[in-house]
Write a protein that holds these residues in place. Structure first.
Motif, PDB file in Angstrom:
ATOM      1  N   ILE A 166       0.829  -1.199   0.000  1.00  0.00           N
ATOM      2  CA  ILE A 166       0.000   0.000   0.000  1.00  0.00           C
ATOM      3  C   ILE A 166       0.866   1.252   0.000  1.00  0.00           C
ATOM      4  CG2 ILE A 166      -1.691   1.342   1.337  1.00  0.00           C
ATOM      5  CD1 ILE A 166      -2.709  -1.346   2.458  1.00  0.00           C
ATOM      6  N   LYS A 167       1.932   1.192   0.777  1.00  0.00           N
ATOM      7  CA  LYS A 167       2.772   2.388   0.925  1.00  0.00           C
ATOM      8  C   LYS A 167       4.144   1.983   1.446  1.00  0.00           C
ATOM      9  CE  LYS A 167       2.877   6.816   3.422  1.00  0.00           C
ATOM     10  NZ  LYS A 167       2.162   7.666   4.404  1.00  0.00           N
ATOM     11  N   GLN A 168       5.173   2.669   0.980  1.00  0.00           N
ATOM     12  CA  GLN A 168       6.504   2.547   1.563  1.00  0.00           C
ATOM     13  C   GLN A 168       6.617   3.613   2.655  1.00  0.00           C
ATOM     14  OE1 GLN A 168       8.399  -0.004   0.398  1.00  0.00           O
ATOM     15  NE2 GLN A 168       6.675  -0.397  -0.975  1.00  0.00           N
ATOM     16  N   ARG A 169       7.020   3.219   3.837  1.00  0.00           N
ATOM     17  CA  ARG A 169       7.048   4.160   4.948  1.00  0.00           C
ATOM     18  C   ARG A 169       8.150   5.206   4.800  1.00  0.00           C
ATOM     19  NH1 ARG A 169       7.403   1.298  10.440  1.00  0.00           N
ATOM     20  NH2 ARG A 169       6.997   3.453  11.105  1.00  0.00           N
ATOM     21  N   PHE A 170       9.258   4.829   4.191  1.00  0.00           N
ATOM     22  CA  PHE A 170      10.384   5.742   4.003  1.00  0.00           C
ATOM     23  C   PHE A 170      11.023   5.483   2.644  1.00  0.00           C
ATOM     24  CE2 PHE A 170      10.211   4.752   8.612  1.00  0.00           C
ATOM     25  CZ  PHE A 170       9.891   6.018   9.095  1.00  0.00           C
ATOM     26  N   ASP A 171      11.810   6.439   2.194  1.00  0.00           N
ATOM     27  CA  ASP A 171      12.561   6.277   0.956  1.00  0.00           C
ATOM     28  C   ASP A 171      13.550   5.113   1.097  1.00  0.00           C
ATOM     29  OD1 ASP A 171      11.255   8.395  -0.202  1.00  0.00           O
ATOM     30  OD2 ASP A 171      12.793   9.863   0.369  1.00  0.00           O
ATOM     31  N   PRO A 172      13.888   4.447  -0.012  1.00  0.00           N
ATOM     32  CA  PRO A 172      14.794   3.292   0.053  1.00  0.00           C
ATOM     33  C   PRO A 172      16.125   3.586   0.735  1.00  0.00           C
ATOM     34  CG  PRO A 172      13.742   3.390  -2.091  1.00  0.00           C
ATOM     35  CD  PRO A 172      13.350   4.644  -1.373  1.00  0.00           C
ATOM     36  N   GLY A 173      16.682   4.772   0.522  1.00  0.00           N
ATOM     37  CA  GLY A 173      17.947   5.106   1.163  1.00  0.00           C
ATOM     38  C   GLY A 173      17.832   5.174   2.670  1.00  0.00           C
ATOM     39  N   LEU A 197      13.358  10.256  19.746  1.00  0.00           N
ATOM     40  CA  LEU A 197      13.689  10.212  18.325  1.00  0.00           C
ATOM     41  C   LEU A 197      13.183   8.934  17.665  1.00  0.00           C
ATOM     42  CD1 LEU A 197      17.326  11.656  18.283  1.00  0.00           C
ATOM     43  CD2 LEU A 197      15.210  12.787  17.565  1.00  0.00           C
ATOM     44  N   ILE A 198      13.202   7.824  18.404  1.00  0.00           N
ATOM     45  CA  ILE A 198      12.725   6.556  17.847  1.00  0.00           C
ATOM     46  C   ILE A 198      11.251   6.647  17.488  1.00  0.00           C
ATOM     47  CG2 ILE A 198      12.295   4.112  18.386  1.00  0.00           C
ATOM     48  CD1 ILE A 198      14.894   4.150  20.035  1.00  0.00           C
ATOM     49  N   VAL A 199      10.479   7.360  18.281  1.00  0.00           N
ATOM     50  CA  VAL A 199       9.032   7.453  18.015  1.00  0.00           C
ATOM     51  C   VAL A 199       8.677   8.673  17.174  1.00  0.00           C
ATOM     52  CG1 VAL A 199       8.488   6.203  20.130  1.00  0.00           C
ATOM     53  CG2 VAL A 199       8.494   8.700  20.155  1.00  0.00           C
ATOM     54  N   SER A 200       9.652   9.487  16.832  1.00  0.00           N
ATOM     55  CA  SER A 200       9.383  10.646  15.974  1.00  0.00           C
ATOM     56  C   SER A 200       9.582  10.252  14.517  1.00  0.00           C
ATOM     57  CB  SER A 200      10.327  11.803  16.323  1.00  0.00           C
ATOM     58  OG  SER A 200      11.615  11.595  15.750  1.00  0.00           O
ATOM     59  N   GLY A 201       9.250  11.167  13.618  1.00  0.00           N
ATOM     60  CA  GLY A 201       9.471  10.920  12.204  1.00  0.00           C
ATOM     61  C   GLY A 201      10.783  11.489  11.699  1.00  0.00           C
ATOM     62  N   ASP A 202      11.610  11.977  12.612  1.00  0.00           N
ATOM     63  CA  ASP A 202      12.873  12.612  12.223  1.00  0.00           C
ATOM     64  C   ASP A 202      13.953  11.545  12.120  1.00  0.00           C
ATOM     65  OD1 ASP A 202      15.058  14.208  11.780  1.00  0.00           O
ATOM     66  OD2 ASP A 202      14.583  15.656  13.357  1.00  0.00           O
ATOM     67  N   THR A 203      13.956  10.837  11.009  1.00  0.00           N
ATOM     68  CA  THR A 203      14.919   9.747  10.840  1.00  0.00           C
ATOM     69  C   THR A 203      16.347  10.255  10.794  1.00  0.00           C
ATOM     70  OG1 THR A 203      14.605   9.854   8.444  1.00  0.00           O
ATOM     71  CG2 THR A 203      13.249   8.282   9.654  1.00  0.00           C
ATOM     72  N   GLU A 204      16.555  11.410  10.221  1.00  0.00           N
ATOM     73  CA  GLU A 204      17.911  11.949  10.123  1.00  0.00           C
ATOM     74  C   GLU A 204      18.493  12.219  11.512  1.00  0.00           C
ATOM     75  OE1 GLU A 204      19.890  12.057   7.689  1.00  0.00           O
ATOM     76  OE2 GLU A 204      18.519  11.601   6.051  1.00  0.00           O
ATOM     77  N   ALA A 205      17.672  12.766  12.404  1.00  0.00           N
ATOM     78  CA  ALA A 205      18.152  13.034  13.768  1.00  0.00           C
ATOM     79  C   ALA A 205      18.499  11.741  14.479  1.00  0.00           C
ATOM     80  CB  ALA A 205      17.093  13.823  14.545  1.00  0.00           C
TER      81      ALA A 205
END
Length: 212
Positions: A166-173, A197-205
């Motif tokens: 249905i959806k990819q949660r994040f970009d492949p990288g 940070l684990i429960v946030s959407g800020d993957t870069e952080a």
């Protein structure tokens, strides 16, 4: 405080319908990681009743990673459900004996899909059905009442019968970097420290602090 005690079958005081599965399974061919739970108001400790056709002489395993959330009524069909497909009839005459055991399938004649493997941080919805040999990747989500007949890539949402992406949660990288990060393998103290940070959407952080 470093989170819930993974050795406590019921980690939520006064809420017995949530059970850390690892503490209650007795079948050596069901392997479950810490913190993965089953949520069911009817006998949450009996997760094994949802693992069907799991016969010890076949030897297939159900492997579930850490931090998985499994909703009420989710079922896992194992390889023991398979019938021989190459004959005119698929009826298992041999199980009834009395002369019918002469057509016992030979090794390799019954379909065998291997172990069923659920990754880490996987959410399996209400009454989902997982078929034999399926591999579900880390961070995936299986929608309620889905029938999963094929492997699910990491961080992918699937749903339907048969379940489709249905959806990819994040970009492949980002997915590749999160898999390498493997936060679910961190010590409890480190998980607790970086939980916001684990429960946030800020993957870069999250990726930036992973090395500390």
């Amino acid at each position: 405080m470093n989170g819930a005690d993974p050795t406590n079958p019921h980690p939520m005081a006064g809420f017995p319908q949530v059970c850390f599965i690892k503490n209650t399974v007795r079948n050596p061919n069901i392997i479950v990681g810490d913190y993965s739970y089953y949520d069911d108001p009817e006998d949450a400790e009996n997760f094994e009743r949802n693992v069907l056709y799991h016969f010890p002489f076949i030897g297939d395993k159900l492997i579930i990673g850490r931090f998985c959330a499994i909703a009420r009524g989710a079922k896992f069909i194992m390889n023991g459900a398979n019938h021989k497909l190459s004959g005119v009839s698929t009826y298992p005459f041999y199980i009834f004996g009395n002369g019918w055991e002469t057509v016992m399938p030979k090794p390799g004649e019954l379909p065998y899909k291997g172990d069923t493997v659920i990754g880490n941080d996987v959410w399996i919805g209400y009454e989902a059905l997982i078929m034999p040999g399926v591999k579900i990747g880390n961070g995936a989500i299986v929608s309620s009442r889905s029938v999963v007949v094929a492997d699910v890539p990491p961080y992918t949402i699937v749903g339907g019968n048969p379940a489709k992406p249905i959806k990819q949660r994040f970009d492949p990288g980002i997915v590749a970097r999160l898999e390498a990060l493997a936060w679910w393998d961190w010590p409890a103290e480190k998980i607790t420290r970086h939980l916001p940070l684990i429960v946030s959407g800020d993957t870069e952080a999250l990726l930036r602090v992973a090395a500390d």
